[in-house]
Structure formats: structure tokens, C-alpha cells
Scaffold this active site. Structure first.
Site, PDB file in Angstrom:
ATOM      1  N   TYR A 115     -10.059 -52.728  14.836  1.00  0.00           N
ATOM      2  CA  TYR A 115     -10.648 -54.044  15.079  1.00  0.00           C
ATOM      3  C   TYR A 115      -9.941 -54.729  16.235  1.00  0.00           C
ATOM      4  O   TYR A 115     -10.564 -55.298  17.126  1.00  0.00           O
ATOM      5  CB  TYR A 115     -10.541 -54.894  13.812  1.00  0.00           C
ATOM      6  CG  TYR A 115     -11.250 -56.224  13.924  1.00  0.00           C
ATOM      7  CD1 TYR A 115     -12.605 -56.322  13.599  1.00  0.00           C
ATOM      8  CD2 TYR A 115     -10.580 -57.362  14.348  1.00  0.00           C
ATOM      9  CE1 TYR A 115     -13.260 -57.541  13.712  1.00  0.00           C
ATOM     10  CE2 TYR A 115     -11.232 -58.573  14.460  1.00  0.00           C
ATOM     11  CZ  TYR A 115     -12.578 -58.666  14.135  1.00  0.00           C
ATOM     12  OH  TYR A 115     -13.227 -59.864  14.243  1.00  0.00           O
ATOM     13  N   PHE A 149     -33.475 -63.704  36.589  1.00  0.00           N
ATOM     14  CA  PHE A 149     -33.830 -62.643  35.664  1.00  0.00           C
ATOM     15  C   PHE A 149     -34.238 -63.329  34.361  1.00  0.00           C
ATOM     16  O   PHE A 149     -33.738 -64.422  34.061  1.00  0.00           O
ATOM     17  CB  PHE A 149     -32.657 -61.669  35.456  1.00  0.00           C
ATOM     18  CG  PHE A 149     -33.045 -60.523  34.557  1.00  0.00           C
ATOM     19  CD1 PHE A 149     -33.938 -59.561  34.998  1.00  0.00           C
ATOM     20  CD2 PHE A 149     -32.560 -60.434  33.261  1.00  0.00           C
ATOM     21  CE1 PHE A 149     -34.334 -58.530  34.165  1.00  0.00           C
ATOM     22  CE2 PHE A 149     -32.952 -59.396  32.423  1.00  0.00           C
ATOM     23  CZ  PHE A 149     -33.843 -58.447  32.874  1.00  0.00           C
ATOM     24  N   THR A 150     -35.129 -62.725  33.604  1.00  0.00           N
ATOM     25  CA  THR A 150     -35.716 -63.394  32.432  1.00  0.00           C
ATOM     26  C   THR A 150     -34.670 -63.967  31.476  1.00  0.00           C
ATOM     27  O   THR A 150     -34.709 -65.156  31.148  1.00  0.00           O
ATOM     28  CB  THR A 150     -36.614 -62.403  31.659  1.00  0.00           C
ATOM     29  OG1 THR A 150     -35.858 -61.216  31.427  1.00  0.00           O
ATOM     30  CG2 THR A 150     -37.871 -62.062  32.443  1.00  0.00           C
ATOM     31  N   ASP A 182     -24.131 -60.931  39.134  1.00  0.00           N
ATOM     32  CA  ASP A 182     -24.747 -60.095  38.091  1.00  0.00           C
ATOM     33  C   ASP A 182     -24.765 -58.669  38.616  1.00  0.00           C
ATOM     34  O   ASP A 182     -25.570 -58.319  39.482  1.00  0.00           O
ATOM     35  CB  ASP A 182     -26.166 -60.599  37.791  1.00  0.00           C
ATOM     36  CG  ASP A 182     -26.853 -59.782  36.697  1.00  0.00           C
ATOM     37  OD1 ASP A 182     -26.371 -58.680  36.378  1.00  0.00           O
ATOM     38  OD2 ASP A 182     -27.884 -60.245  36.171  1.00  0.00           O
ATOM     39  N   LYS A 220     -27.200 -50.702  31.739  1.00  0.00           N
ATOM     40  CA  LYS A 220     -27.606 -50.218  33.067  1.00  0.00           C
ATOM     41  C   LYS A 220     -26.391 -49.649  33.806  1.00  0.00           C
ATOM     42  O   LYS A 220     -26.297 -48.471  34.031  1.00  0.00           O
ATOM     43  CB  LYS A 220     -28.217 -51.363  33.885  1.00  0.00           C
ATOM     44  CG  LYS A 220     -29.603 -51.775  33.428  1.00  0.00           C
ATOM     45  CD  LYS A 220     -29.567 -53.079  32.669  1.00  0.00           C
ATOM     46  CE  LYS A 220     -30.919 -53.456  32.129  1.00  0.00           C
ATOM     47  NZ  LYS A 220     -31.344 -54.773  32.551  1.00  0.00           N
ATOM     48  N   ARG A 235     -44.207 -57.143  35.115  1.00  0.00           N
ATOM     49  CA  ARG A 235     -43.282 -58.132  35.661  1.00  0.00           C
ATOM     50  C   ARG A 235     -44.119 -59.067  36.530  1.00  0.00           C
ATOM     51  O   ARG A 235     -44.230 -58.927  37.730  1.00  0.00           O
ATOM     52  CB  ARG A 235     -42.185 -57.464  36.498  1.00  0.00           C
ATOM     53  CG  ARG A 235     -41.216 -56.626  35.684  1.00  0.00           C
ATOM     54  CD  ARG A 235     -40.105 -57.396  34.968  1.00  0.00           C
ATOM     55  NE  ARG A 235     -40.423 -58.006  33.697  1.00  0.00           N
ATOM     56  CZ  ARG A 235     -39.528 -58.222  32.743  1.00  0.00           C
ATOM     57  NH1 ARG A 235     -38.272 -57.832  32.889  1.00  0.00           N
ATOM     58  NH2 ARG A 235     -39.865 -58.838  31.639  1.00  0.00           N
ATOM     59  N   PHE A 240     -43.207 -62.207  26.616  1.00  0.00           N
ATOM     60  CA  PHE A 240     -43.596 -60.837  26.973  1.00  0.00           C
ATOM     61  C   PHE A 240     -43.028 -59.800  26.012  1.00  0.00           C
ATOM     62  O   PHE A 240     -43.564 -58.715  25.884  1.00  0.00           O
ATOM     63  CB  PHE A 240     -43.157 -60.510  28.408  1.00  0.00           C
ATOM     64  CG  PHE A 240     -41.656 -60.567  28.608  1.00  0.00           C
ATOM     65  CD1 PHE A 240     -41.048 -61.761  28.950  1.00  0.00           C
ATOM     66  CD2 PHE A 240     -40.881 -59.430  28.456  1.00  0.00           C
ATOM     67  CE1 PHE A 240     -39.669 -61.813  29.130  1.00  0.00           C
ATOM     68  CE2 PHE A 240     -39.502 -59.482  28.632  1.00  0.00           C
ATOM     69  CZ  PHE A 240     -38.898 -60.683  28.966  1.00  0.00           C
TER      70      PHE A 240
HETATM   71  C1  LIG Z   1     -31.032 -56.027  32.074  1.00  0.00           C
HETATM   72  C2  LIG Z   1     -30.479 -57.076  32.897  1.00  0.00           C
HETATM   73  C3  LIG Z   1     -29.784 -58.135  32.314  1.00  0.00           C
HETATM   74  C4  LIG Z   1     -29.626 -58.281  30.809  1.00  0.00           C
HETATM   75  O1  LIG Z   1     -28.922 -57.227  30.282  1.00  0.00           O
HETATM   76  P1  LIG Z   1     -29.144 -56.764  28.743  1.00  0.00           P
HETATM   77  O2  LIG Z   1     -28.069 -55.758  28.516  1.00  0.00           O
HETATM   78  O3  LIG Z   1     -30.517 -56.185  28.656  1.00  0.00           O
HETATM   79  O4  LIG Z   1     -28.994 -57.953  27.899  1.00  0.00           O
HETATM   80  C5  LIG Z   1     -29.276 -59.097  33.154  1.00  0.00           C
HETATM   81  N1  LIG Z   1     -29.440 -59.021  34.490  1.00  0.00           N
HETATM   82  C6  LIG Z   1     -30.096 -58.027  35.068  1.00  0.00           C
HETATM   83  C7  LIG Z   1     -30.237 -57.983  36.551  1.00  0.00           C
HETATM   84  C8  LIG Z   1     -30.651 -57.014  34.303  1.00  0.00           C
HETATM   85  O5  LIG Z   1     -31.335 -56.027  34.899  1.00  0.00           O
END
Ligand SMILES: *Cc1c(COP(=O)(O)O)cnc(C)c1O
Length: 482
Positions: A80, A132-133, A223, A266, A389, A455
């Protein structure tokens, strides 16, 4: 790198890996694809994966891992607090980015949550190249506003600008003057700008944005979720970086940033996420929130096995032969589609191939979601699952009307090292068939519409009986072939 030229002169994106573990996938007959699309409420997020042939929805959490990543998972230190796995991951990140502190989080949006909690005050504004969403949703949740200051080229479908994700410097200066620097919560730069077609940001632009923001005491937040494609593009599209090592490019980018966060679904081909920061005060502010929302400081909601896979995945991201695989496949797919007359975003970016639904379905008004309709039609025609998108991915204005998206795209994501060339060619072929029959595609309307991030699980239905007509035409043209 791994684009090779054949005797015929044809350029082929050659795989620099071999496949040693596989998963069986199913190509359902056309009638069954039509049925499952209807059951999914014409929303590709609601399809069951067993009904999908090529899952090009996203690369998130579905990139292929290397043998070394799997091996590393076996030596994870389960505890932990104070896990050795945490310290291994932390030291890899510190080495790559040369930043002092690392805070773990369970995925990218969790980092956005923490950063917004720490920095966004009601009525403040976050400037960014593009939203980003999930980012926008977290900033809005804290009462902040988002203002996009991407260069004009970024919103053009066809262009030969190499870095369409760049911030417009004039717009940045104008926004600082208009809003006042104390009203700006932070400047966010998104690598490999997701929603405009995976378009990269140039080193020169990041340097300039950082200089201006630092002069004005505005924190620069990066980001880095889509960093790996952006690194590749800096190396191949900016002659100054042709001979610069990927790790050096990464460190130079990091030197311009005050906070870096990423989705490890990613970046690093694993799962999880994290925040890097050098400033002690910023670090302390965000650190308090990690145990509250994510988990203890040495795992932050991630499993130790994923953290080990991530540490190795990040190291492998520094290898040009690893990170070139996705962009060269995307370029090949985009070129093939363009050659067949299908309107695609150019130059090809990272993440996936982006098709312009505004042109493809120019007969469908934006209020009937042309990109959503195209994504549904593509599934019926091929079993390929793509992602809308466009307007469907926006939220409604206060007056209840649709906020019309600047771009109506469908994304055919290419998860890293997952699909073969013949599979991408199949997707291109069926999309070309659809393009020739595009007049058969009709609009969609909501039947169940969530208020936030609609979405993801909103349900729609077709306006008219176009899906049946389209499926019938498919059977006429392809006969017994699935
Ligand atoms: C996917 C993504 C996120 C969010 O990441 P999650 O791991 O899906 O929460 C943020 N910014 C960008 C540019 C992304 O492609």
C-alpha cells in the site's frame, strides 16, 4: 525508421516488431452488424466488443504491450505504502522529464481533476491550444472557462502546415491583455492535439508560449497524453531536430512546462496516469488531493503491475522505432483514403486517421450529427468501430440548442502496434465504398441524452430508415462477402 520503398516505388510502413500473442476477432455478417448498431442506440461507445471486427474507437488502454512490459509486471512490489514499484516508476519519469516531483493518478482525467481543483477558481479562464472533452468538463466543474487559442491552420481540414496544434501567439497576448493575467488559471498545451486530428505542436511554439506565460506568472500545463506521436513529428518535421535524440527532445519540451500530466492509457502503452511538477508549492497543493481522490501517494489508484508496465513503456517511448509505428500507419491509411477521394484531415496526424464528416455527409445538417451518422454507417458497412468527434461530443448551450462543433470528424484510431496493414486496407476499402454510397446515409436524433459527456452513453435513432437501405445496398454490392 520503418517506412521502406518497394521495387515498384510503393512506400510501405513496415512493422518493426513481430506478433507473439494474438486475440481472435469476429466479423459479423452485415445484417447482424445492422442489428447490433440499432441495439447500441447508434452510439459506437455502446457496442459490445464481441460484435466489433476492428476496434478503432480509441487507443486508450488498448495499445499492444511489449514482452518487456509483461515481464516487468511480474516483479511488481505489492504494498500500500512505499512500494519499490513506485520508486522505479518515479525515477524513470524523473530521468525522462527532469522534473522533481511525481504524483500518481488512476488515469488522465484524474490528473485534470486534481490540477483543476488546485488551480481553477470560479470565473477564471484556462487558455489552451484546444480543449479535450474531459479537460473541459473538469474545468467547468470548478466554475472556470475554457478559451481556445489554436492557430487558424489548426481548424482547416486540409493543410500542409506541419504543426497544426500550435498556439496562436497573437491570440495569447490578446487574451492576457483582455482578461488580465491574474484571471488566467493556467495555460494548457495539449501534445498531439486530439480533437483537431491528432495534430502536433512545434518546439518553437512551446518555447514562445512558455516565455510569454512565465513573464506573466501564468503556469504552463502540458497534457502529454499524446506525447509519443508529437515527439515523432518534431523529429521528422522540424529539420532542427532531425539528429536530436528523442529523450533530449522530451527534456527540452519539459523545460518549458510547470506541470506535465498524462494518461498512461495512451503514453507508455499501459494504464494509469500521473502529474509531474518541479515547484514545491504547486506540488504540495496537489499532493493533498491525491489520497483523497486517487489513493495513497505511492500508487494513486493504479495497480502496481500497471505501474511496472508503464515504467518500461515510458522507457520504450524514447525509441524512435517504437514511436514511429503508429504515425506511419496512420499516414499510409490517410493517403490510401485520400487517393480514393475520401476527405481526410491533412497532414496525417497521430492517434488515428480523421475523416471529415462535414464533407463526407454534406447533405446532413450538423444538428443531425453527420459524424455520428457516419460512424454508425461505417460500422454497418464494415464492423469497424470508429469514434464521433463533432457536435455529438459537445454539450448543449444554455438555451438548449446544440453547440455546433467546429469540426465534424470521425476518428479511426490505430492503437499502437495492434492492427496489420491488411486490416487497415480493409477499413479504407469499406470506407471508400461508403463514400461512393454516401447519399444513402441519413441523420440521427437523440432518444436518451445525458447532460454531461453525452457522447459516452447517449442513445440515438436514425431519422428515417436509411440504415436498412444502406445495409441492403451493401448486400447487393458485396453478395456473400461479409
Ligand atoms: C485520453 C486523453 C485524456 C484523458 O485521459 P484518460 O486516461 O482517458 O482519462 C486527456 N487528454 C488527452 C489529450 C487525451 O487524449
Amino acid at each position: 525508421m520503418s517506412n521502406v520503398t518497394f521495387l515498384s516505388g510503393e512506400k510501405i510502413p513496415l512493422e518493426m516488431h513481430k506478433i507473439r500473442m494474438v486475440q481472435k476477432i469476429n466479423l459479423l455478417p452485415n445484417e447482424e452488424r445492422l442489428k447490433s448498431m440499432k441495439e447500441a442506440g447508434f452510439n459506437t461507445f455502446l457496442l459490445r466488443n464481441r460484435d466489433v471486427f476492428l476496434d478503432m474507437l480509441t487507443d486508450s488502454g488498448v495499445n499492444a504491450m511489449s514482452e518487456n512490459q509483461y515481464a516487468a509486471m511480474m516483479q511488481a512490489d505489492d504494498s500500500y505504502a512505499g512500494s519499490e514499484t513506485f520508486y522505479r516508476l518515479e525515477s524513470v519519469l524523473q530521468d525522462i522529464f527532469k522534473m522533481k516531483h511525481f504524483l500518481p493518478a488512476h488515469q488522465g482525467r484524474a490528473c485534470e481533476h486534481i490540477i483543476s481543483q488546485a488551480l481553477v477558481k470560479p470565473g477564471s479562464t484556462v487558455l489552451m491550444n484546444y480543449h479535450f472533452t474531459t479537460t473541459k468538463a473538469h474545468i467547468a466543474l470548478m466554475g472556470g472557462n475554457v478559451e481556445e487559442i489554436i492557430c487558424d491552420e489548426g481548424l482547416k481540414i486540409e493543410s500542409d502546415a506541419p504543426f497544426k496544434g500550435d498556439v496562436d501567439i497573437d491570440k495569447l497576448n490578446e487574451a492576457i491583455n483582455r482578461l488580465g493575467k491574474e484571471k488566467i488559471a493556467f495555460m494548457r498545451i495539449e501534445a498531439g492535439t486530439n480533437l483537431v486530428g491528432g495534430q502536433p505542436v512545434s518546439m518553437g511554439n512551446m518555447r514562445e508560449v512558455s516565455e510569454i506565460c512565465r513573464k506573466n506568472n501564468i503556469p504552463v500545463v502540458y497534457d502529454a497524453s499524446l506525447l509519443s506521436d508529437n515527439l515523432y513529428f518534431i523529429k521528422v518535421r522540424d529539420p532542427k531536430y532531425k539528429n536530436v535524440d528523442i529523450k533530449e527532445i522530451t527534456r527540452e519540451i519539459a523545460s518549458f512546462m510547470d506541470i506535465i500530466y498524462f494518461s498512461a492509457r495512451k503514453l507508455g502503452s499501459a494504464r494509469g496516469g500521473g502529474i509531474l511538477v518541479s515547484d514545491d508549492m504547486l506540488f504540495n497543493k496537489m499532493r493533498e488531493l491525491i489520497p483523497l481522490f486517487e489513493g495513497f501517494l505511492t500508487y494513486g489508484g493504479m495497480s502496481v503491475r500497471e505501474m511496472e508496465a508503464l515504467a518500461v513503456g515510458l522507457t520504450e517511448t524514447m525509441d524512435i522505432n517504437v514511436i514511429s509505428q503508429t504515425p506511419i500507419f496512420i499516414e499510409a491509411l490517410s493517403d490510401e483514403l485520400a487517393a480514393k477521394g475520401v476527405p481526410v484531415v491533412t497532414p496525417a496526424g497521430g492517434l488515428g486517421c480523421h475523416v471529415d464528416a462535414k464533407q463526407f455527409c454534406s447533405h446532413i445538417p450538423q444538428t443531425e450529427y453527420p459524424a455520428g451518422a457516419l460512424a454508425a454507417a461505417l460500422f454497418i458497412a464494415s464492423g469497424v468501430r470508429s469514434m464521433e468527434r463533432g457536435t455529438l461530443s459537445e454539450e448543449r448551450n444554455e438555451d438548449g440548442n446544440d453547440r455546433l462543433a467546429e469540426m465534424e470528424l470521425i476518428r479511426l484510431a490505430l492503437p499502437k502496434r495492434v492492427f496489420t496493414l491488411s486490416q487497415t486496407k480493409y477499413a479504407a476499402d469499406r470506407l471508400a465504398w461508403l463514400f461512393n454510397n454516401r447519399h444513402l446515409i441519413g441523420g440521427l436524433k437523440f432518444v436518451k441524452e445525458p447532460k454531461v459527456l453525452r457522447f459516452f452513453f447517449g442513445r440515438l435513432e436514425a431519422i428515417g430508415s436509411w440504415p436498412d437501405v444502406l445495409a441492403e445496398q451493401f448486400r447487393k454490392d458485396f453478395g456473400d462477402s461479409l
